[in-house]
Design an enzyme around this catalytic site. Structure first.
Site, PDB file in Angstrom:
ATOM      1  N   ILE A   1     -20.767 -30.219 -15.287  1.00 49.77           N
ATOM      2  CA  ILE A   1     -19.702 -29.252 -15.003  1.00 49.77           C
ATOM      3  C   ILE A   1     -19.027 -28.832 -16.305  1.00 49.77           C
ATOM      4  O   ILE A   1     -18.837 -29.647 -17.211  1.00 49.77           O
ATOM      5  CB  ILE A   1     -18.687 -29.877 -14.045  1.00 49.77           C
ATOM      6  CG1 ILE A   1     -19.323 -29.942 -12.661  1.00 49.77           C
ATOM      7  CG2 ILE A   1     -17.384 -29.112 -14.002  1.00 49.77           C
ATOM      8  CD1 ILE A   1     -18.397 -30.374 -11.591  1.00 49.77           C
TER       9      ILE A   1
ATOM     10  N   GLY B   1     -23.186 -32.983 -13.130  1.00 47.55           N
ATOM     11  CA  GLY B   1     -23.468 -31.919 -12.153  1.00 47.55           C
ATOM     12  C   GLY B   1     -24.913 -31.423 -12.226  1.00 47.55           C
ATOM     13  O   GLY B   1     -25.446 -30.904 -11.233  1.00 47.55           O
TER      14      GLY B   1
ATOM     15  N   ASP C   1     -26.685 -33.572  -9.882  1.00 44.35           N
ATOM     16  CA  ASP C   1     -26.396 -33.115  -8.511  1.00 44.35           C
ATOM     17  C   ASP C   1     -27.285 -31.922  -8.163  1.00 44.35           C
ATOM     18  O   ASP C   1     -27.810 -31.823  -7.056  1.00 44.35           O
ATOM     19  CB  ASP C   1     -24.930 -32.671  -8.395  1.00 44.35           C
ATOM     20  CG  ASP C   1     -23.945 -33.819  -8.539  1.00 44.35           C
ATOM     21  OD1 ASP C   1     -23.764 -34.571  -7.575  1.00 44.35           O
ATOM     22  OD2 ASP C   1     -23.364 -33.958  -9.624  1.00 44.35           O
TER      23      ASP C   1
ATOM     24  N   GLU D   1     -20.167 -39.231 -14.159  1.00 50.94           N
ATOM     25  CA  GLU D   1     -18.867 -39.123 -13.492  1.00 50.94           C
ATOM     26  C   GLU D   1     -18.033 -40.395 -13.578  1.00 50.94           C
ATOM     27  O   GLU D   1     -16.832 -40.347 -13.827  1.00 50.94           O
ATOM     28  CB  GLU D   1     -19.070 -38.726 -12.021  1.00 50.94           C
ATOM     29  CG  GLU D   1     -19.436 -37.265 -11.813  1.00 50.94           C
ATOM     30  CD  GLU D   1     -20.932 -36.981 -11.952  1.00 50.94           C
ATOM     31  OE1 GLU D   1     -21.646 -37.817 -12.539  1.00 50.94           O
ATOM     32  OE2 GLU D   1     -21.367 -35.922 -11.485  1.00 50.94           O
TER      33      GLU D   1
ATOM     34  N   ASP E   1     -19.036 -35.993  -6.796  1.00 43.28           N
ATOM     35  CA  ASP E   1     -18.743 -35.402  -5.475  1.00 43.28           C
ATOM     36  C   ASP E   1     -19.567 -34.155  -5.161  1.00 43.28           C
ATOM     37  O   ASP E   1     -19.251 -33.405  -4.250  1.00 43.28           O
ATOM     38  CB  ASP E   1     -17.243 -35.093  -5.339  1.00 43.28           C
ATOM     39  CG  ASP E   1     -16.729 -34.182  -6.440  1.00 43.28           C
ATOM     40  OD1 ASP E   1     -17.552 -33.673  -7.224  1.00 43.28           O
ATOM     41  OD2 ASP E   1     -15.501 -33.981  -6.524  1.00 43.28           O
TER      42      ASP E   1
HETATM   43  C1  LIG Z   1     -12.585 -32.174 -14.231  1.00 44.02           C
HETATM   44  C2  LIG Z   1     -14.040 -32.315 -14.219  1.00 44.02           C
HETATM   45  C3  LIG Z   1     -14.377 -33.475 -13.455  1.00 44.02           C
HETATM   46  C4  LIG Z   1     -15.504 -33.940 -13.208  1.00 44.02           C
HETATM   47  C5  LIG Z   1     -16.805 -33.434 -13.396  1.00 44.02           C
HETATM   48  C6  LIG Z   1     -17.845 -34.176 -13.099  1.00 44.02           C
HETATM   49  C7  LIG Z   1     -19.225 -33.761 -13.066  1.00 44.02           C
HETATM   50  C8  LIG Z   1     -19.919 -33.797 -14.389  1.00 44.02           C
HETATM   51  O1  LIG Z   1     -20.691 -32.934 -14.629  1.00 44.02           O
HETATM   52  S1  LIG Z   1     -19.619 -35.121 -15.459  1.00 44.02           S
HETATM   53  C9  LIG Z   1     -20.417 -34.606 -16.965  1.00 44.02           C
HETATM   54  C10 LIG Z   1     -19.586 -33.692 -17.736  1.00 44.02           C
HETATM   55  N1  LIG Z   1     -20.204 -33.318 -18.959  1.00 44.02           N
HETATM   56  C11 LIG Z   1     -20.080 -33.946 -20.121  1.00 44.02           C
HETATM   57  O2  LIG Z   1     -19.550 -35.018 -20.214  1.00 44.02           O
HETATM   58  C12 LIG Z   1     -20.580 -33.233 -21.368  1.00 44.02           C
HETATM   59  C13 LIG Z   1     -21.986 -33.520 -21.582  1.00 44.02           C
HETATM   60  N2  LIG Z   1     -22.449 -32.908 -22.793  1.00 44.02           N
HETATM   61  C14 LIG Z   1     -23.162 -33.602 -23.654  1.00 44.02           C
HETATM   62  O3  LIG Z   1     -23.343 -34.793 -23.486  1.00 44.02           O
HETATM   63  C15 LIG Z   1     -23.791 -32.866 -24.805  1.00 44.02           C
HETATM   64  O4  LIG Z   1     -23.153 -31.658 -24.993  1.00 44.02           O
HETATM   65  C16 LIG Z   1     -25.306 -32.621 -24.565  1.00 44.02           C
HETATM   66  C17 LIG Z   1     -25.586 -31.967 -23.228  1.00 44.02           C
HETATM   67  C18 LIG Z   1     -26.067 -33.944 -24.670  1.00 44.02           C
HETATM   68  C19 LIG Z   1     -25.840 -31.672 -25.659  1.00 44.02           C
HETATM   69  O5  LIG Z   1     -25.598 -32.199 -26.947  1.00 44.02           O
HETATM   70  P1  LIG Z   1     -25.748 -31.248 -28.216  1.00 44.02           P
HETATM   71  O6  LIG Z   1     -27.031 -30.517 -28.148  1.00 44.02           O
HETATM   72  O7  LIG Z   1     -25.487 -32.087 -29.400  1.00 44.02           O
HETATM   73  O8  LIG Z   1     -24.628 -30.154 -28.040  1.00 44.02           O
HETATM   74  P2  LIG Z   1     -23.045 -30.261 -28.259  1.00 44.02           P
HETATM   75  O9  LIG Z   1     -22.750 -30.006 -29.699  1.00 44.02           O
HETATM   76  O10 LIG Z   1     -22.518 -31.507 -27.665  1.00 44.02           O
HETATM   77  O11 LIG Z   1     -22.534 -29.054 -27.368  1.00 44.02           O
HETATM   78  C20 LIG Z   1     -22.824 -27.716 -27.735  1.00 44.02           C
HETATM   79  C21 LIG Z   1     -21.708 -26.872 -27.193  1.00 44.02           C
HETATM   80  O12 LIG Z   1     -21.716 -26.977 -25.777  1.00 44.02           O
HETATM   81  C22 LIG Z   1     -20.424 -27.387 -25.337  1.00 44.02           C
HETATM   82  N3  LIG Z   1     -20.560 -28.209 -24.140  1.00 44.02           N
HETATM   83  C23 LIG Z   1     -21.404 -29.219 -23.918  1.00 44.02           C
HETATM   84  N4  LIG Z   1     -21.208 -29.731 -22.680  1.00 44.02           N
HETATM   85  C24 LIG Z   1     -20.196 -29.027 -22.142  1.00 44.02           C
HETATM   86  C25 LIG Z   1     -19.513 -29.093 -20.886  1.00 44.02           C
HETATM   87  N5  LIG Z   1     -19.861 -29.959 -19.917  1.00 44.02           N
HETATM   88  N6  LIG Z   1     -18.530 -28.213 -20.661  1.00 44.02           N
HETATM   89  C26 LIG Z   1     -18.170 -27.308 -21.581  1.00 44.02           C
HETATM   90  N7  LIG Z   1     -18.786 -27.186 -22.793  1.00 44.02           N
HETATM   91  C27 LIG Z   1     -19.782 -28.046 -23.057  1.00 44.02           C
HETATM   92  C28 LIG Z   1     -19.875 -28.186 -26.506  1.00 44.02           C
HETATM   93  O13 LIG Z   1     -18.484 -28.275 -26.379  1.00 44.02           O
HETATM   94  C29 LIG Z   1     -20.350 -27.354 -27.655  1.00 44.02           C
HETATM   95  O14 LIG Z   1     -19.493 -26.247 -27.765  1.00 44.02           O
HETATM   96  P3  LIG Z   1     -19.068 -25.684 -29.204  1.00 44.02           P
HETATM   97  O15 LIG Z   1     -18.145 -24.543 -28.887  1.00 44.02           O
HETATM   98  O16 LIG Z   1     -20.350 -25.261 -29.859  1.00 44.02           O
HETATM   99  O17 LIG Z   1     -18.405 -26.816 -29.901  1.00 44.02           O
END
Ligand SMILES: CC/C=C\C=C\CC(=O)SCCNC(=O)CCNC(=O)[C@H](O)C(C)(C)COP(=O)(O)OP(=O)(O)OC[C@H]1O[C@@H](n2cnc3c(N)ncnc32)[C@H](O)[C@@H]1OP(=O)(O)O
Length: 290
Positions: free
Chosen positions: A82, A140, A143, A163, A171
């Site tokens: 997400i 997500g 999911d 999560e 969820d």
């Molecule tokens: C309130 C919300 C509640 C719950 C939600 C639950 C469901 C879920 O989905 S839990 C999981 C949430 N996601 C994460 O924890 C983030 C996961 N991301 C990563 O682990 C890494 O980004 C990666 C997918 C392994 C990729 O790594 P890499 O290739 O090194 O890229 P990054 O430099 O980390 O990211 C590039 C760029 O993308 C942005 N980004 C990555 N993930 C997200 C995200 N989930 N949401 C928004 N943006 C994301 C990251 O910030 C970078 O942005 P820049 O502007 O370039 O800095």
């Protein structure tokens, strides 16, 4: 969402999407590809994604030239879960932090139900949806692939239900669908530890059914499998998906009753007659169009 016939749905598909790319890569194959297309954000699921996934699935459900659907992703990773911190994230939007706890709770509940419905739309599409996962598949994203009918991945793929480490209960369907895919023990392991598993471990526990050596081989392999499915009787393929999903949620006895009723209609299909005739004539069957 559009309503109406197949040509309306095709026209609506051509109007395009923001978070997705929906294409028919091979005009000789009745296969559409839905590609998550926010590579800069690692395909984090945004409000646009949650609006467009069900729209694409509902349209593909109606397009006759879509007899199988591949769900893939652009960029280095399949999906970062997400979108965190985005202005449109309903889970962190101000309404969920309102003064009236009941109103806030109801707002959140509606938001969660809406996001769940967006992923359930993958199941509601009558055509089989095949996930082709490469790189990271987080939260997500898990999911989302759990709602697909078949999952394949490349050797570099990893899966993590993050999560629990974000201090929430998953969820959007993983806790409901994963136990039926990988068994309760494996689902509990993933959900409670939040540990990242490799493609090999995902294959071992049945989360994916096949691991390809590279993204290129994944794309080619999945396109071939999807084409093969698309050439089968559409009634048989859609019926198999419908019966599998229904049977998942009811008893064996109820499932047998359901498929008997289903086939009491479907065994009268022209496709069955054609399959028998083709077998006798030692040729490939030509099944009816949708
Ligand atoms: C309130 C919300 C509640 C719950 C939600 C639950 C469901 C879920 O989905 S839990 C999981 C949430 N996601 C994460 O924890 C983030 C996961 N991301 C990563 O682990 C890494 O980004 C990666 C997918 C392994 C990729 O790594 P890499 O290739 O090194 O890229 P990054 O430099 O980390 O990211 C590039 C760029 O993308 C942005 N980004 C990555 N993930 C997200 C995200 N989930 N949401 C928004 N943006 C994301 C990251 O910030 C970078 O942005 P820049 O502007 O370039 O800095």
């Amino acid at each position: 969402m559009a309503s109406g016939g197949a040509s309306d749905a095709e026209a609506e598909l051509r109007r395009g999407f923001k978070a997705l790319a929906v294409t028919r890569p091979d005009p000789a194959a009745a296969v559409y590809e839905v590609r998550l297309s926010r590579p800069a954000q690692r395909n984090a699921l945004s409000p646009d994604s949650f609006a467009e996934i069900p729209r694409a699935m509902a349209l593909l459900d109606r397009v006759p030239a879509a007899r199988a659907v591949v769900l893939s992703a652009a960029g280095p990773h399949f999906c970062a879960g997400i979108e965190l911190g985005g202005p449109g994230n309903p889970l962190t939007a101000p309404f969920s932090r309102g003064a009236d706890p009941a109103a806030a709770a109801e707002g959140l509940r509606r938001a969660i139900l809406g996001m769940q419905a967006a992923l359930t739309a993958v199941e509601l599409c009558r055509k089989p949806v095949i996930a082709a996962v490469h790189g990271a598949c987080v939260g997500g994203g898990v999911d989302l692939v759990a709602a697909c009918d078949i999952r394949y991945c490349s050797k570099d793929a990893t899966f993590v239900l993050k999560e629990v480490d974000m201090a929430i209960v998953a969820d959007l369907g993983a806790l409901q669908r994963l136990p039926r895919i990988v068994g309760y023990g494996n689902a509990a392991d993933l959900a409670l530890t939040g540990r990242r598993i490799t493609a090999a471990e995902a294959k071992e526990m049945g989360l994916v059914s096949r691991v390809f050596d590279s993204k290129q081989e994944l794309d080619a392999g999945v396109a071939k499998i999807a084409k093969e499915i698309s050439e089968k009787s559409a009634n048989a393929v859609m019926g198999t998906k419908a019966v599998l999903l229904r049977s998942r949620d009811i008893t064996v006895e109820q499932g047998l009753e359901h498929v008997a009723t289903w086939n009491s209609g479907m065994l009268r299909s022209d496709d069955l007659m054609e399959a028998i005739k083709a077998f006798m004539e030692k040729r490939k069957p030509v099944f009816s169009k949708l």
